[in-house]
Scaffold this active site. Sequence first.
Site, PDB file in Angstrom:
ATOM      1  N   SER A 182      23.403 110.701  50.989  1.00 38.72           N
ATOM      2  CA  SER A 182      22.782 111.346  49.982  1.00 38.72           C
ATOM      3  C   SER A 182      22.571 112.903  49.871  1.00 38.72           C
ATOM      4  O   SER A 182      22.731 113.390  50.977  1.00 38.72           O
ATOM      5  CB  SER A 182      21.230 110.580  50.100  1.00 38.72           C
ATOM      6  OG  SER A 182      20.649 111.187  49.114  1.00 38.72           O
ATOM      7  N   TYR A 197      13.332 108.702  54.779  1.00 36.45           N
ATOM      8  CA  TYR A 197      14.698 108.255  54.047  1.00 36.45           C
ATOM      9  C   TYR A 197      15.763 109.629  54.300  1.00 36.45           C
ATOM     10  O   TYR A 197      16.810 109.302  54.605  1.00 36.45           O
ATOM     11  CB  TYR A 197      14.485 108.228  52.752  1.00 36.45           C
ATOM     12  CG  TYR A 197      15.503 107.813  51.676  1.00 36.45           C
ATOM     13  CD1 TYR A 197      16.104 106.795  51.388  1.00 36.45           C
ATOM     14  CD2 TYR A 197      16.136 109.093  50.886  1.00 36.45           C
ATOM     15  CE1 TYR A 197      17.149 106.469  50.689  1.00 36.45           C
ATOM     16  CE2 TYR A 197      17.418 108.839  50.109  1.00 36.45           C
ATOM     17  CZ  TYR A 197      17.892 107.521  50.038  1.00 36.45           C
ATOM     18  OH  TYR A 197      18.872 107.554  49.145  1.00 36.45           O
TER      19      TYR A 197
END
Length: 281
Positions: free
Chosen positions: A173, A186
């Site tokens: 990401s 995350y």
Amino acid sequence: MDSKSAQHQEHQPGREAPMYPAPDYMPLYPGSGRLEGKVAIITGGDSGIGRAVSVLFAREGAKVVIVYLEEEEDAEKARDLIEGEGSEALLIAGDVGDPDFCKAVAERVIKTFGRIDILVNNAAEQHVREDLEDLDAEAMKRVFDTNIYGYFYMIQAVIGHLKENARIINTASIVAYRGHPELVDYAMTKGAIVALTRSLAVRLADRKILVNAVAPGPIWTPLIPASFPPDKVERFGTETPLGRPGQPNEVAPAYLLLASEDGRYITGQTIHVNGGEFPSS
């Protein structure tokens, strides 16, 4: 994205069926047989980026194994799409955070198709933490179980079945590179995925197994309404240079590059698909 996109889902990792507008997941061009005869396992392949990759791989000739948590409606839709491309689909429900489940996945795929050529680690969850005090050990462990341990368990499960020219593709990401103030745990897992990708690429190079990652920016997937409040969902992706969120079928071709012969001299790398942001490498 328009004003109708203000929405929220209470369930992680989210469901695609109730999203509006619906994400674009269909491939953008005809297939050319680039994955003919291959067998691909895609975790989180029922929806979002995983669904787009599943359908694209099927269009290119691969048999596709979709590993998903419990989103039956999304998984059945993905199966229909794969079969609509003239390919075969195998659906397996369970938690990738359980190493025994991951072993069972690999065993079932070998029993069904006789080979594993591509592993796409894509399943993920994220939770907005307004205060660091909300990040208790058990909540953080759950995110790590899915986002990084799940990747490693799947790799462990398939590694003995992979032959020369096999591919492992991990979903990282943009937050691994620029961070996120409300997604600290995350972002930690996504940074770990980048390190895993680089280390595994070196380790497996002598076996001619290629390991890479894709780092999406803001992509319109079920994880977004399942993570953020409606007002943030409504504005999602508008701050990128392109001024909009990306669609799953705009990310999927990066996975195809890495899975096909076009990517045979690429390993240990991360492809960024993020609408024009420039993360530090």
